[in-house]
Structures are given as structure tokens and as C-alpha cells.
Scaffold this motif. Structure first.
Motif, PDB file in Angstrom:
ATOM      1  N   ASP A 284      11.768  -4.559 -84.820  1.00  0.00           N
ATOM      2  CA  ASP A 284      12.837  -3.860 -84.122  1.00  0.00           C
ATOM      3  C   ASP A 284      14.154  -4.131 -84.841  1.00  0.00           C
ATOM      4  N   ALA A 285      15.139  -3.359 -84.487  1.00  0.00           N
ATOM      5  CA  ALA A 285      16.467  -3.600 -85.040  1.00  0.00           C
ATOM      6  C   ALA A 285      17.498  -3.158 -84.024  1.00  0.00           C
ATOM      7  N   PRO A 286      18.636  -3.867 -83.970  1.00  0.00           N
ATOM      8  CA  PRO A 286      19.703  -3.423 -83.078  1.00  0.00           C
ATOM      9  C   PRO A 286      20.214  -2.053 -83.514  1.00  0.00           C
ATOM     10  N   THR A 287      20.494  -1.171 -82.553  1.00  0.00           N
ATOM     11  CA  THR A 287      21.044   0.138 -82.885  1.00  0.00           C
ATOM     12  C   THR A 287      22.561   0.063 -83.028  1.00  0.00           C
ATOM     13  N   THR A 288      23.151  -0.997 -82.553  1.00  0.00           N
ATOM     14  CA  THR A 288      24.584  -1.234 -82.735  1.00  0.00           C
ATOM     15  C   THR A 288      24.792  -2.682 -83.145  1.00  0.00           C
ATOM     16  N   GLU A 289      25.928  -2.966 -83.730  1.00  0.00           N
ATOM     17  CA  GLU A 289      26.251  -4.345 -84.070  1.00  0.00           C
ATOM     18  C   GLU A 289      26.409  -5.161 -82.793  1.00  0.00           C
ATOM     19  N   ILE A 290      26.128  -6.440 -82.910  1.00  0.00           N
ATOM     20  CA  ILE A 290      26.292  -7.312 -81.752  1.00  0.00           C
ATOM     21  C   ILE A 290      27.772  -7.409 -81.395  1.00  0.00           C
ATOM     22  N   GLN A 291      28.073  -7.192 -80.133  1.00  0.00           N
ATOM     23  CA  GLN A 291      29.446  -7.329 -79.653  1.00  0.00           C
ATOM     24  C   GLN A 291      29.603  -8.730 -79.076  1.00  0.00           C
ATOM     25  N   TYR A 292      30.434  -9.543 -79.712  1.00  0.00           N
ATOM     26  CA  TYR A 292      30.699 -10.904 -79.247  1.00  0.00           C
ATOM     27  C   TYR A 292      31.986 -10.910 -78.432  1.00  0.00           C
ATOM     28  N   ILE A 293      31.929 -11.435 -77.230  1.00  0.00           N
ATOM     29  CA  ILE A 293      33.083 -11.464 -76.333  1.00  0.00           C
ATOM     30  C   ILE A 293      33.399 -12.920 -76.013  1.00  0.00           C
ATOM     31  N   GLU A 294      34.432 -13.427 -76.651  1.00  0.00           N
ATOM     32  CA  GLU A 294      34.842 -14.814 -76.412  1.00  0.00           C
ATOM     33  C   GLU A 294      35.418 -14.943 -75.003  1.00  0.00           C
ATOM     34  N   PHE A 295      35.271 -16.136 -74.418  1.00  0.00           N
ATOM     35  CA  PHE A 295      35.738 -16.336 -73.042  1.00  0.00           C
ATOM     36  C   PHE A 295      37.218 -15.977 -72.888  1.00  0.00           C
ATOM     37  N   SER A 296      38.019 -16.272 -73.915  1.00  0.00           N
ATOM     38  CA  SER A 296      39.456 -15.985 -73.817  1.00  0.00           C
ATOM     39  C   SER A 296      39.742 -14.484 -73.825  1.00  0.00           C
ATOM     40  N   GLN A 297      38.744 -13.658 -74.188  1.00  0.00           N
ATOM     41  CA  GLN A 297      38.923 -12.207 -74.162  1.00  0.00           C
ATOM     42  C   GLN A 297      38.643 -11.618 -72.777  1.00  0.00           C
ATOM     43  N   LEU A 298      38.001 -12.382 -71.918  1.00  0.00           N
ATOM     44  CA  LEU A 298      37.753 -11.930 -70.552  1.00  0.00           C
ATOM     45  C   LEU A 298      39.032 -12.095 -69.733  1.00  0.00           C
ATOM     46  N   GLN A 299      39.346 -11.106 -68.931  1.00  0.00           N
ATOM     47  CA  GLN A 299      40.608 -11.118 -68.196  1.00  0.00           C
ATOM     48  C   GLN A 299      40.664 -12.199 -67.118  1.00  0.00           C
TER      49      GLN A 299
END
Length: 525
Positions: A284-299
């Protein structure tokens, strides 16, 4: 008197507190509890089909017979059927699993390779047992069932193993490619629609590679998907199918190959043809790049902190980034199963740290000594909404106050009420709730105390209070209480209670969720 109690129960909770209160108690049943016996109460909601209660007694000593009483109730808590099963004392309970048709129990004979599977028919209470041999010295951690086949995951001499057991002919198989050093099983997931099993594993070696290995019903390896952890190491992952050919993979990641999370990630995966007949596994392969969301990016991730402390932490993180460096967060996460929504999915995770007696050490503490260990201290939960493409839509935070558990279990429960969510956790006879709508908090945290139906009774002791969304706008709450007339404390009785609770505000429909918790109480009574 030594008492052992195990619960598998539920969330959300209690009596009418004011005119605008959210929960009202409608029905309650009590089962007398004997403090002199080893007892186990297991409660499983069955949506509109009712609720299953399993009561296990005996077995505290090797010669004490073990009896299981299975009882099914309808949505009005009226008994539908009752079944008794007497277990051989040589078998000890290991794991349980439930689906729409059956409740399963896994037992093993101590220090042997002999296992027993119990299958309880939820419609009529008929019990079937199947015996077979797996492997000796098998430390079981996962137990799932798909069709007429059980999947058992765990470790043998420190190496991961996943085995299958057929209820049809009692045959066993070992899923190939798993028995290697320095690897852990992150999760074991069955896909009833595609008739596939996904084993999510991560390497403990340098770079911490994370992999998804997909097997068909015949235990053949169909597909593999590897993620290199050279820069960002995936710690855990949960899969949620979004259509026939695609799934979303969501979990948490670190930047230094440790259990401490730096944030969450999400990616879409398109599955290759499962009909591969070439003899080798597809990839298998991801169809999109992995989106990394750092804790400081969460509101809202840090809203559990006081404003001054929150500002200082975010300022330190920003300063590090301005200097071209990474700020190392040191959070341990307990990630729940993904919950599908009309828009996509909801991710819920709880933040915790091990606590030791006489120590205020937090996330990175190194204090040792079993005599000092107290349990897991929870600080907060955070909730994220994603669309079906994996885009982050919103996030929110639910502070957790003074909650310490001896077992690492999912304490925070979520009930979907239309476009709102009711978040709740139990602690010391009270349920703390919060109402959110996306990134908005509609109602701040409130506490509700569980009570009996009689006005002249008083709850003097409460333990192992649990609750869970049931069906529609209804919930179940269960646990143990000591109850006495308010003027006669010495005449108290002890019961296991089961309450039906109703969320009354706006009468919006509830989407049922399920959660399992296990607790034990070895205190003297």
C-alpha cells in the motif's frame, strides 16, 4: 476481607441538578454485593437491543469453583434471559470481546498452552465453548473475532505473535512475518467488510519504523505499508475506512523515537488489490503526504493550564522555533478508537503520566521503586475533528482534575448529540461533564453526583463508578455503592448498581460509543 472487583462499563451520568441540567435518572436496578467474595461485574451496552451483565463469582482460591451468570436486560432494564456457566477452576480469564451477535471470553490454563474460548449468543443466552492449544508462555494483549475465527495478539519470549483460532475445526495458525526482535504491536484491528485483519506494529530500533500488515481471512499476508521514523516516528495508529478503497490512518508521533508525543498525524491510504495471486504481498502507499500537527498548532490543546502557564509554555516553544530548533513536548497519550462522523472522524486522546508516592514528578520523571508507584495521573483530554480527506477541522480540550487510576484505561467518554458532544469522566462518585460544539465550549465543566432513587437513603461509599453512551439520548452508569438510611449509618448495604440516565436538553439523538475499562480493588473492607 480481601475483595477483587473487575468492571467493564460505561460513561455519562446523573440526576437532575437544576432546571437546565443535562442528565436525569430514569431507571435503576441494584444487585447485592458480598464483600466476602471475589466478584466480577461486566456490563456491555447493546444499543437498542438492551444491555448484557456478566457476574463472575468464586475462583479466589485454586479450589473455589467459578460461576458466570450472564443476564440480558431490555432498554427498560427488564430481565430477558439468564444463563449460568460453571467454569473449570484450571482456567483463568484473560480477555473479552463483543460484537453484534456474540460475547466472547478467552481463558487459559495457567502456565500451559491450553486455551478455552467461550461464545455467548446474545439473542438467547446459549453458551458454547471451544478448546485448543496456542503456544506456551504466550503473554496475550489483544483479542478480536471476525466470522468464525479468533485473533490473539501478544508476545512470546519478548517477540510479537498474532495467532488465529478457528471455531469450526479448532485449528490454529500463526500470522507470518511477525516474530522478530525489537518490535511491538500497536493495535490489532479486524475489518468485517473487507474480511481483513490489520496488525499495526512499530520498531523499537533506531528510526522506529512503523508498519501496517494486512492479512486475509486465510492468514495470508496481502499488503504491507512501512513508514520510516528517521525524522518523525509514528508511535501509534488507528485505521478508519472511509470508502471501499481508502482508509484514514491517525495517531501520535515523536521526534526522538521515544514514547513521548510531539503531536498527532493523519494520512489517507489507498488499498491495493486484495486479490493478489502472485504469491508475494502487495504494498500500500499513502495517497497524500503525512500531515503532522504539533501540539502547539492546536488552538485549544493547552487550555487545561492556567493562562499564565499556558502563555509561558507557548512562548518557550516559539522561541525555540525562531532559533531553528524543535521544542520537545513530553506528553504520553492514550489514543481512543476513531469515531466516524458525517464529516469524517473524531479523534480522542487522553494525556497522562505515571505518578509515584511523595513525588510531583511529571512527564519525564525517573523516580523508581514499585513501593512508590501510585498509578496514572490524567491531566486532560483533547478532541480533534477531521474531514474524510484528513483535513483538521477543529480541536478542543477537556481538563481532568485529580483523577488517578491504578490501570491505564480510557476514562474520558464522548457522546455525540447531533452537532454537539458531551464529554465526561467519573471520579469518586461524581461525573464531570463538558459540552462542546467543534472548537467552542457550550457549557463549562459541571459535576453530577450519582444517587439512589430513595430520598431517605445516603450513599456513604462509592467505588469504580463508570458510565457510557447507550442508545439515542440514553446512558448507563454502573459501579459499587454502600448505602444506608441517612439517620442509621450502621445499617448500610452494599450493592452493584445499574442506572439508566437520560440526556434531556433539546432531545437530540445520541450516537452510541463503546469503551472498556478494567479496575481492581484489593482493599480491606
Amino acid at each position: 476481607m480481601i475483595r477483587i472487583l473487575y468492571l467493564s462499563c460505561l460513561l455519562l451520568s446523573t440526576t437532575l441538578h437544576s432546571v437546565r441540567a443535562q442528565l436525569a435518572q430514569s431507571l435503576r436496578i441494584e444487585i447485592p454485593s458480598n464483600p466476602d467474595e471475589a466478584e466480577s461485574f461486566d456490563v456491555t451496552p447493546l444499543n437498542e437491543k438492551g444491555v448484557l451483565m456478566s457476574i463472575r463469582t468464586g475462583g479466589f482460591y485454586e479450589t473455589t469453583p467459578v460461576t458466570f451468570n450472564f443476564q440480558k436486560y431490555d432498554i427498560n432494564l427488564k430481565l430477558l434471559w439468564k444463563t449460568t456457566f460453571k467454569q473449570d477452576t484450571k482456567y483463568k480469564p484473560i480477555e473479552t470481546y463483543n460484537n453484534d451477535q456474540y460475547a466472547y471470553h478467552l481463558f487459559r490454563e495457567y502456565d500451559t498452552d491450553q486455551f478455552q474460548f467461550l461464545r455467548l449468543h446474545l439473542d438467547d443466552g446459549v453458551v458454547e465453548t471451544f478448546e485448543g492449544r496456542l503456544i506456551d508462555q504466550f503473554d496475550v494483549h489483544q483479542f478480536k473475532v471476525m466470522g468464525s475465527q479468533a485473533y490473539i495478539g501478544g508476545y512470546h519470549h519478548g517477540r510479537p505473535v498474532v495467532m488465529t483460532f478457528s471455531f469450526f475445526d479448532q485449528s490454529t495458525k500463526v500470522l507470518p512475518g511477525m516474530y522478530v526482535n525489537h518490535m511491538e504491536i500497536s493495535s490489532l484491528e479486524v475489518d468485517d467488510v473487507r474480511k481483513e485483519v490489520n496488525v499495526l506494529v512499530h520498531s523499537l530500533k533506531r528510526h522506529c519504523k512503523f508498519s501496517i500488515r494486512t492479512y486475509n481471512y486465510d492468514s495470508k499476508l496481502l499488503r504491507t505499508l512501512d513508514f520510516d521514523g528517521a525524522e518523525k516516528a509514528l508511535i501509534s495508529g488507528k485505521l478508519l475506512p472511509v470508502n471501499e478503497h481508502e482508509s484514514l490512518l491517525v495517531g501520535n508521533y515523536s521526534t526522538d523515537c521515544t514514547p513521548y508525543s510531539q503531536g498527532v498525524y493523519v494520512t489517507r491510504i489507498r488499498h491495493s488489490d486484495s486479490g493478489n495471486v502472485s504469491g508475494s504481498a502487495a504494498t500500500d502507499a499513502p495517497t497524500t503526504e503525512i500531515q503532522y500537527i504539533e501540539f502547539s498548532q492546536l488552538q485549544n490543546f493547552f487550555n487545561y493550564l492556567k493562562p499564565n502557564r499556558q502563555q509561558k509554555l507557548l512562548a518557550r516553544a516559539k522561541k525555540k522555533k525562531d532559533e531553528g530548533k524543535d521544542y520537545k513536548f513530553r506528553y504520553r497519550l492514550l489514543v481512543h478508537d476513531l469515531q466516524p462522523t458525517a464529516d469524517g472522524l473524531t479523534l480522542v486522546a487522553e494525556v497522562y503520566f505515571p505518578q509515584y508516592r511523595g513525588s510531583a514528578l511529571g512527564y519525564g520523571g525517573y523516580l523508581r521503586g514499585a513501593d512508590r508507584y501510585e498509578g496514572y495521573r490524567y491531566t486532560h483530554a483533547f478532541i480533534c475533528g477531521f474531514d474524510k480527506q484528513g483535513k483538521l477541522l477543529w480541536d478542543n480540550c477537556f481538563p481532568i482534575k485529580e483523577l488517578l487510576s491504578t490501570d491505564l484505561t480510557e476514562m474520558v467518554q464522548v457522546s455525540q448529540q447531533g452537532d454537539r458532544m458531551i464529554l465526561a469522566y467519573p471520579n469518586d462518585g461524581e461525573i464531570t461533564t463538558e459540552v462542546i460544539q467543534g472548537n467552542k465550549v457550550l457549557k463549562e465543566t459541571e459535576k453530577f453526583k450519582l444517587q439512589t432513587n430513595a430520598e431517605n437513603e445516603k450513599v456513604t461509599f462509592s467505588a469504580q463508578d463508570n458510565l457510557m453512551a447507550w442508545y439515542g439520548q440514553h446512558f448507563l452508569a454502573c459501579g459499587f455503592q454502600k448505602i444506608s438510611p441517612s439517620k442509621h449509618i450502621s445499617t448500610q448495604r452494599e450493592v452493584f448498581y445499574l442506572n439508566k440516565l437520560t440526556y434531556s436538553e433539546e432531545n437530540q439523538p445520541t450516537k452510541s460509543t463503546s469503551a472498556k475499562t478494567k479496575k481492581s480493588d484489593g482493599s480491606d473492607r
